[in-house]
Design a protein around this motif. Structure first.
Motif, PDB file in Angstrom:
ATOM      1  N   VAL A 157       8.374   0.396  -8.164  1.00 37.69           N
ATOM      2  CA  VAL A 157       8.477   1.671  -8.693  1.00 37.69           C
ATOM      3  C   VAL A 157       9.319   1.620  -9.779  1.00 37.69           C
ATOM      4  CG1 VAL A 157       9.300   4.105  -8.244  1.00 37.69           C
ATOM      5  CG2 VAL A 157       7.917   3.132  -6.394  1.00 37.69           C
ATOM      6  N   SER A 158      10.304   0.799  -9.874  1.00 43.03           N
ATOM      7  CA  SER A 158      11.181   0.517 -11.035  1.00 43.03           C
ATOM      8  C   SER A 158      10.453   0.161 -12.117  1.00 43.03           C
ATOM      9  CB  SER A 158      12.430  -0.255 -10.678  1.00 43.03           C
ATOM     10  OG  SER A 158      13.084   0.562  -9.576  1.00 43.03           O
ATOM     11  N   ALA A 159       9.498  -0.897 -11.852  1.00 47.13           N
ATOM     12  CA  ALA A 159       8.874  -1.708 -12.934  1.00 47.13           C
ATOM     13  C   ALA A 159       8.051  -0.637 -13.713  1.00 47.13           C
ATOM     14  CB  ALA A 159       8.151  -2.927 -12.366  1.00 47.13           C
ATOM     15  N   ILE A 163       8.174   0.690 -17.451  1.00 45.03           N
ATOM     16  CA  ILE A 163       6.944   0.685 -18.402  1.00 45.03           C
ATOM     17  C   ILE A 163       6.787   2.086 -18.967  1.00 45.03           C
ATOM     18  CG2 ILE A 163       4.731   0.408 -18.754  1.00 45.03           C
ATOM     19  CD1 ILE A 163       4.925  -1.982 -16.771  1.00 45.03           C
ATOM     20  N   ALA A 164       6.608   3.407 -18.165  1.00 43.06           N
ATOM     21  CA  ALA A 164       6.425   4.713 -18.579  1.00 43.06           C
ATOM     22  C   ALA A 164       7.642   5.306 -19.406  1.00 43.06           C
ATOM     23  CB  ALA A 164       6.224   5.458 -17.369  1.00 43.06           C
ATOM     24  N   THR A 165       8.870   4.590 -19.114  1.00 38.52           N
ATOM     25  CA  THR A 165       9.967   5.431 -19.940  1.00 38.52           C
ATOM     26  C   THR A 165       9.856   4.701 -21.271  1.00 38.52           C
ATOM     27  OG1 THR A 165      11.286   5.696 -17.978  1.00 38.52           O
ATOM     28  CG2 THR A 165      12.427   5.184 -20.183  1.00 38.52           C
ATOM     29  N   PHE A 166       9.858   3.661 -21.503  1.00 36.15           N
ATOM     30  CA  PHE A 166       9.600   2.916 -22.730  1.00 36.15           C
ATOM     31  C   PHE A 166       8.340   3.337 -23.658  1.00 36.15           C
ATOM     32  CE2 PHE A 166      12.501  -0.658 -21.122  1.00 36.15           C
ATOM     33  CZ  PHE A 166      13.556  -0.604 -21.903  1.00 36.15           C
ATOM     34  N   PRO A 218      17.213   7.468 -21.094  1.00 33.55           N
ATOM     35  CA  PRO A 218      17.483   6.995 -19.827  1.00 33.55           C
ATOM     36  C   PRO A 218      17.255   5.447 -19.594  1.00 33.55           C
ATOM     37  CG  PRO A 218      15.649   8.335 -19.485  1.00 33.55           C
ATOM     38  CD  PRO A 218      15.879   8.565 -20.893  1.00 33.55           C
ATOM     39  N   MET A 219      18.080   4.578 -20.597  1.00 33.73           N
ATOM     40  CA  MET A 219      17.508   3.326 -20.688  1.00 33.73           C
ATOM     41  C   MET A 219      18.145   2.652 -19.096  1.00 33.73           C
ATOM     42  SD  MET A 219      15.863   2.354 -23.002  1.00 33.73           S
ATOM     43  CE  MET A 219      14.896   3.950 -22.675  1.00 33.73           C
ATOM     44  N   ALA A 220      19.308   3.240 -18.732  1.00 38.74           N
ATOM     45  CA  ALA A 220      19.995   2.477 -17.365  1.00 38.74           C
ATOM     46  C   ALA A 220      19.122   2.658 -16.304  1.00 38.74           C
ATOM     47  CB  ALA A 220      21.382   3.307 -17.160  1.00 38.74           C
ATOM     48  N   PHE A 221      18.003   3.596 -16.187  1.00 37.55           N
ATOM     49  CA  PHE A 221      17.109   3.793 -15.178  1.00 37.55           C
ATOM     50  C   PHE A 221      15.941   2.661 -15.189  1.00 37.55           C
ATOM     51  CE2 PHE A 221      19.318   7.620 -15.428  1.00 37.55           C
ATOM     52  CZ  PHE A 221      19.407   8.107 -13.984  1.00 37.55           C
ATOM     53  N   THR A 222      15.868   1.922 -16.299  1.00 32.82           N
ATOM     54  CA  THR A 222      14.722   1.014 -16.297  1.00 32.82           C
ATOM     55  C   THR A 222      14.867  -0.365 -15.518  1.00 32.82           C
ATOM     56  OG1 THR A 222      15.583   0.438 -18.559  1.00 32.82           O
ATOM     57  CG2 THR A 222      14.151   2.232 -18.600  1.00 32.82           C
ATOM     58  N   ALA A 223      16.417  -0.595 -15.862  1.00 29.47           N
ATOM     59  CA  ALA A 223      16.786  -1.933 -15.269  1.00 29.47           C
ATOM     60  C   ALA A 223      17.932  -2.040 -14.452  1.00 29.47           C
ATOM     61  CB  ALA A 223      16.621  -2.988 -16.396  1.00 29.47           C
ATOM     62  N   TYR A 224      18.952  -1.526 -14.934  1.00 30.93           N
ATOM     63  CA  TYR A 224      20.369  -1.657 -14.536  1.00 30.93           C
ATOM     64  C   TYR A 224      20.466  -0.769 -13.079  1.00 30.93           C
ATOM     65  CZ  TYR A 224      25.453  -1.013 -13.456  1.00 30.93           C
ATOM     66  OH  TYR A 224      26.524  -0.913 -12.800  1.00 30.93           O
ATOM     67  N   GLY A 244      19.085   4.559  -8.715  1.00 29.62           N
ATOM     68  CA  GLY A 244      18.253   3.521  -8.993  1.00 29.62           C
ATOM     69  C   GLY A 244      16.647   4.192  -8.362  1.00 29.62           C
ATOM     70  N   TRP A 245      16.871   4.995  -7.552  1.00 25.87           N
ATOM     71  CA  TRP A 245      15.534   5.562  -6.837  1.00 25.87           C
ATOM     72  C   TRP A 245      14.918   6.683  -7.825  1.00 25.87           C
ATOM     73  CZ3 TRP A 245      12.901   3.316  -3.328  1.00 25.87           C
ATOM     74  CH2 TRP A 245      13.582   2.530  -2.395  1.00 25.87           C
ATOM     75  N   CYS A 246      15.949   6.951  -8.916  1.00 20.90           N
ATOM     76  CA  CYS A 246      15.442   8.314  -9.707  1.00 20.90           C
ATOM     77  C   CYS A 246      14.551   7.741 -10.729  1.00 20.90           C
ATOM     78  CB  CYS A 246      16.727   9.082  -9.894  1.00 20.90           C
ATOM     79  SG  CYS A 246      17.490   9.720  -8.588  1.00 20.90           S
ATOM     80  N   ALA A 247      14.473   6.383 -10.751  1.00 20.98           N
ATOM     81  CA  ALA A 247      13.771   5.905 -12.166  1.00 20.98           C
ATOM     82  C   ALA A 247      12.388   6.746 -12.481  1.00 20.98           C
ATOM     83  CB  ALA A 247      13.373   4.427 -12.010  1.00 20.98           C
ATOM     84  N   PRO A 248      11.515   7.082 -11.595  1.00 25.74           N
ATOM     85  CA  PRO A 248      10.428   7.942 -11.563  1.00 25.74           C
ATOM     86  C   PRO A 248      10.753   9.347 -12.406  1.00 25.74           C
ATOM     87  CG  PRO A 248      10.130   6.946  -9.478  1.00 25.74           C
ATOM     88  CD  PRO A 248      11.649   6.883 -10.093  1.00 25.74           C
ATOM     89  N   LEU A 249      12.104  10.042 -11.807  1.00 27.57           N
ATOM     90  CA  LEU A 249      12.477  11.186 -12.533  1.00 27.57           C
ATOM     91  C   LEU A 249      12.732  11.063 -14.009  1.00 27.57           C
ATOM     92  CD1 LEU A 249      14.391  12.964  -9.714  1.00 27.57           C
ATOM     93  CD2 LEU A 249      12.202  13.218 -10.354  1.00 27.57           C
ATOM     94  N   ALA A 250      13.391   9.800 -14.100  1.00 21.32           N
ATOM     95  CA  ALA A 250      13.700   9.629 -15.762  1.00 21.32           C
ATOM     96  C   ALA A 250      12.569   9.322 -16.648  1.00 21.32           C
ATOM     97  CB  ALA A 250      14.661   8.367 -15.744  1.00 21.32           C
ATOM     98  N   ALA A 251      11.582   8.692 -16.057  1.00 21.96           N
ATOM     99  CA  ALA A 251      10.532   8.399 -16.943  1.00 21.96           C
ATOM    100  C   ALA A 251       9.773   9.822 -17.240  1.00 21.96           C
ATOM    101  CB  ALA A 251       9.544   7.565 -15.959  1.00 21.96           C
ATOM    102  N   ALA A 252       9.581  10.637 -16.080  1.00 17.54           N
ATOM    103  CA  ALA A 252       9.078  12.077 -16.409  1.00 17.54           C
ATOM    104  C   ALA A 252       9.771  12.713 -17.322  1.00 17.54           C
ATOM    105  CB  ALA A 252       8.943  12.933 -14.835  1.00 17.54           C
TER     106      ALA A 252
END
Length: 274
Positions: A157-159, A163-166, A218-224, A244-252
């Motif tokens: 999910v993080s990967a 990708i979606a965030t960038f 939200p770059m911190a949500f992509t990897a760190y 870290g579980w909120c990466a999809p929310l950051a992408a949205a």
């Protein structure tokens, strides 16, 4: 009843045709294509080597060891490279605006943004993505991780979210170009600067950087944050590890910001002459 699969195939046929022609054109010049792949690979290797150089003087950086940093770098670099492969040519929008080329897109019966996204593809980024993948796999092998279904799900999910965030960052930067004059450098500070920030532990950022690259972009949500969640580390004061579980929310959130910027920019645009 119409077959949904066939309907999707018909709708995407023009975009697939354009992308296929771009791929053929890049592969037709094999020597140039090989040079592009090698140069992209070398850039990725040099940036990875910079991480190793840092650890010649320190044992830990931001609370992370070298093997753990490899996971952060790998996730960030892999996500950015894949997004750059498909969306990086959105950087060409300033040239299209100055030359009036974008006006041609309005003559076609497809959405403007989809035409821009599928107008090209940068296959040379595949080599760069391999560097990120190698770093990620190496880190995952060397670090002692308690593998479970949740850990695998978090990694996948993080990967995808990274990708979606960038990708959204490239679209946001394109939307901003409708208002800027030769302003690609200004947006690159956040797009490419954000990629560099994402490959570093957010625990070493000062508070303003944590606000900018931690939440607004939200770059911190992509990897760190996914890495500290995966490894069971505490995170920082503003960014606890459970985020870290909120990466999809950051992408949205990033896509919502990108699409809003694009919509406002398109409404502001009056053609190549104004």
């Amino acid at each position: 009843m119409a077959d949904p699969t066939s309907s999707v195939a018909v709708l995407t046929r023009p975009y697939r045709a354009v992308l296929a022609s771009r791929i053929r054109s890049q592969r037709s010049y094999r020597a140039n294509f090989t040079v592009d792949l090698v140069s992209s690979l070398l850039v990725g290797i040099v940036e990875l080597a910079e991480v190793g150089v840092l650890f010649l003087n320190v044992d830990r950086l931001g609370g992370l060891e070298l093997t753990q940093i490899l996971i952060v770098f790998g996730l960030a670099d892999l996500a950015f490279s894949v997004a750059d492969l498909a969306f990086g040519h959105c950087d060409n929008l300033p040239t299209y605006l100055r030359a009036g080329t974008l006006d041609v897109f309005y003559l076609r019966p497809q959405p403007l943004l989809l035409q821009l996204i599928t107008s090209d593809i940068s296959l040379r980024r595949l080599a760069r993505a391999m560097v990120g993948l190698a770093s990620l796999v190496t880190g995952l092998v060397l670090v002692d991780i308690n593998w479970s279904f949740a850990a695998v799900a978090l990694l996948l999910v993080s990967a995808l979210s990274g990708i979606a965030t960038f990708a959204a960052m490239f679209v946001w930067a394109a939307g901003a170009q409708f208002f800027l004059i030769d302003g690609a450098e200004a947006t690159n500070a956040f797009v490419y600067g954000g990629r560099y920030a994402a490959s570093q532990p957010a625990s070493v950022w000062n508070r303003p950087l944590k606000v900018v690259f931690g939440f607004f972009f939200p770059m911190a949500f992509t990897a760190y944050l996914p890495t500290v969640t995966l490894l069971g580390l505490p995170g920082t004061d503003l960014m606890p590890s459970w985020l870290g579980w909120c990466a999809p929310l950051a992408a949205a959130f990033t896509w919502a910001m990108a699409l809003l910027a694009w919509r406002i920019g398109v409404r502001h645009y009056r053609g190549g002459g104004g």
